[in-house]
Design an enzyme around this catalytic site. Structure first.
Site, PDB file in Angstrom:
ATOM      1  N   PHE A 141       0.853  -1.186   0.000  1.00 19.18           N
ATOM      2  CA  PHE A 141       0.000   0.000   0.000  1.00 19.18           C
ATOM      3  C   PHE A 141       0.888   1.234   0.000  1.00 19.18           C
ATOM      4  O   PHE A 141       1.723   1.409   0.888  1.00 19.18           O
ATOM      5  CB  PHE A 141      -0.939   0.041   1.212  1.00 19.18           C
ATOM      6  N   ASP A 226       9.279   2.508   1.633  1.00 20.53           N
ATOM      7  CA  ASP A 226       8.103   3.268   2.081  1.00 20.53           C
ATOM      8  C   ASP A 226       7.969   3.027   3.581  1.00 20.53           C
ATOM      9  O   ASP A 226       7.490   1.989   4.020  1.00 20.53           O
ATOM     10  CB  ASP A 226       6.856   2.800   1.324  1.00 20.53           C
ATOM     11  N   LYS A 255       2.476   9.739   8.162  1.00 19.66           N
ATOM     12  CA  LYS A 255       1.754   9.295   9.361  1.00 19.66           C
ATOM     13  C   LYS A 255       2.276   9.878  10.688  1.00 19.66           C
ATOM     14  O   LYS A 255       1.808  10.901  11.118  1.00 19.66           O
ATOM     15  CB  LYS A 255       1.684   7.772   9.398  1.00 19.66           C
TER      16      LYS A 255
HETATM   17  C1  LIG Z   1      -0.901   5.188   4.997  1.00 22.73           C
HETATM   18  C2  LIG Z   1       0.166   4.810   4.043  1.00 22.73           C
HETATM   19  C3  LIG Z   1       0.402   5.546   2.872  1.00 22.73           C
HETATM   20  C4  LIG Z   1      -0.481   6.682   2.441  1.00 22.73           C
HETATM   21  O1  LIG Z   1      -0.420   7.753   3.334  1.00 22.73           O
HETATM   22  P1  LIG Z   1      -1.509   8.951   3.204  1.00 22.73           P
HETATM   23  O2  LIG Z   1      -0.996   9.955   4.182  1.00 22.73           O
HETATM   24  O3  LIG Z   1      -2.837   8.372   3.564  1.00 22.73           O
HETATM   25  O4  LIG Z   1      -1.460   9.427   1.810  1.00 22.73           O
HETATM   26  C5  LIG Z   1       1.467   5.183   2.073  1.00 22.73           C
HETATM   27  N1  LIG Z   1       2.262   4.143   2.404  1.00 22.73           N
HETATM   28  C6  LIG Z   1       2.067   3.409   3.507  1.00 22.73           C
HETATM   29  C7  LIG Z   1       2.997   2.288   3.826  1.00 22.73           C
HETATM   30  C8  LIG Z   1       1.005   3.708   4.366  1.00 22.73           C
HETATM   31  O5  LIG Z   1       0.781   2.959   5.448  1.00 22.73           O
END
Ligand SMILES: *Cc1c(COP(=O)(O)O)cnc(C)c1O
Length: 400
Positions: A141, A226, A255
């Site tokens: 994700f 990420d 986050k």
């Molecule tokens: C939550 C998340 C995102 C997206 O972050 P947003 O601030 O909602 O755009 C991207 N990568 C990972 C691993 C995430 O957990």
């Protein structure tokens, strides 16, 4: 106003693109949060992972209050002390001399990483051609904007909004051979969550992240982690990849960075970062004074309160509780824990567990259909951990 009033206002005026629980939250403190009727909830999932220090951490509150009265926003045509200080604070916590770019969310951070990778791939092919493809993993994700969404290899998130952006190849998480086979003459990078979050709290198999680094070295690719969900001390190190002997070229963050305030960004090795020149990329609100003040206060809190160590302790407490529950319930398939990132694979759907916990005023999350996911605050107390785990025990043991 009551929760019912607020809900009918939403029905009339707010687009219904979220599944919301019928609760209207109004204030929080640490791992506790209250609704507008005054009911108290214990929160094992504060802010969907953004509440790394729980609700309203005092140093963050104070930093934002001080900053908001001085300067709210200036664009990136000027220098501000707090953005430079945050760049230094993050960079000095990396092992790769990272240089920072700031934005406001995880999707935006990944968009910046995708663009930075492509900028590095310009004319870098063996025949002088461009390399632009990025390999990402199944069940990943990376966010909801079109680039980050195209990187996200989960069909359910693509449904109805195609076509995706070209240039992404997918490989199963944990499978080095599949990644190796996916590399072609136009590949510039590999992007992976060191621990998959939304995909079910999937820990990397032994040697996997190091193996990705070797592939990147062999084929001159950029390794992009990420760390939007795993970064900022969540798992007991500043950045989760630091648990393994591996150095990335780029990491993305969001986050938890601002202790609940919207902050996103990336850190890149200097030779990679330099391709992000004026005109190539920007974010109007990126690195604004309030965001940076909040992030600096978050880092100070983690340092001064010893929260990296605490993350490990929190993970051990939860692991012990869930392993004990697994002895008593056949519904617990697997317990996957790294610091304060906790996944419990169930033999059944997670949603009813979440709903039953909510009835008992405990907030948790289920992801990937069958995985209970907890991203508790690092400063959650042992008493709070036990209070919530008692509720989860009761709920799971009552299920067939
Ligand atoms: C939550 C998340 C995102 C997206 O972050 P947003 O601030 O909602 O755009 C991207 N990568 C990972 C691993 C995430 O957990």
């Amino acid at each position: 106003m009551t929760s019912t009033d607020v809900i009918s206002q939403f029905q009339r005026y707010v687009i219904g693109n979220y599944t919301r629980y019928p609760v209207c939250l109004s204030r929080g403190e640490g791992s506790q949060v209250w609704d507008i009727e005054g009911n108290r909830y214990l929160d094992f999932f504060p802010g969907w992972g953004c509440g790394l220090l729980g609700h309203c951490p005092p140093r963050v509150v104070k930093a934002v209050q001080d900053q908001v009265a001085k300067l709210i926003h200036v664009p990136n045509t000027w220098y501000t002390e707090s953005q430079g200080a945050l760049g230094e604070a993050l960079s000095t916590r990396t092992t790769f001399d990272g240089r920072a770019f700031f934005c406001n969310s995880g999707a935006e951070a990944n968009e910046a990483a995708i663009k930075l990778a492509r900028l590095n791939g310009r004319g870098s092919g063996s025949n002088g051609g461009d390399r632009y493809k990025i390999i990402t993993m199944l069940n990943s994700f990376h966010g909801r904007t079109m680039g980050a969404l195209s990187a996200t290899a989960q069909p359910k998130y693509h449904a109805g909004v195609g076509p995706m952006l070209p240039g992404f190849n997918y490989a199963p998480f944990g499978d080095l051979d599949a990644v190796s086979q996916a590399v072609d003459a136009e590949t510039i990078g590999i992007m992976v969550e060191p621990i998959q979050g939304e995909g079910g709290v999937n820990l990397p198999p032994e040697g996997y992240l190091e193996g990705l680094r070797e592939l990147c070295d062999r084929y001159k690719l950029l390794l992009i982690f990420d760390e939007v969900q795993t970064g900022m001390g969540r798992t007991g190190k500043w950045f989760t990849h630091q648990h393994w002997n591996v150095k990335p070229d780029i990491i993305t963050l969001a986050k938890a960075v601002g202790g609940g305030v919207a902050v996103g960004g990336l850190l890149a090795r200097p030779e990679v970062a330099e391709k992000l020149k004026p005109g190539t990329h920007a974010a109007t609100f990126g690195g604004n004074p309030i965001a940076c003040a909040a992030a600096l206060a978050t880092i100070e809190t983690i340092d001064q309160d010893g929260l990296l160590k605490r993350a490990t302790h929190v993970g051990e407490q939860f692991a012990a509780r869930f392993n004990a529950l697994a002895e008593k319930s056949h519904l617990i398939r697997e317990v996957r824990v790294k610091g304060a990132m906790i996944g419990v694979e169930l033999a059944t759907d997670g949603a009813p567990v979440v709903a039953e916990c909510l009835k008992r005023k405990l907030l948790i999350n289920a992801t990937h259909q069958t995985v209970i996911r907890l991203l508790p605050a690092l400063n959650i107390t042992d008493a709070e951990i036990n209070e919530g785990c008692d509720i989860i025990d009761e709920v799971v043991l009552a299920m067939k």
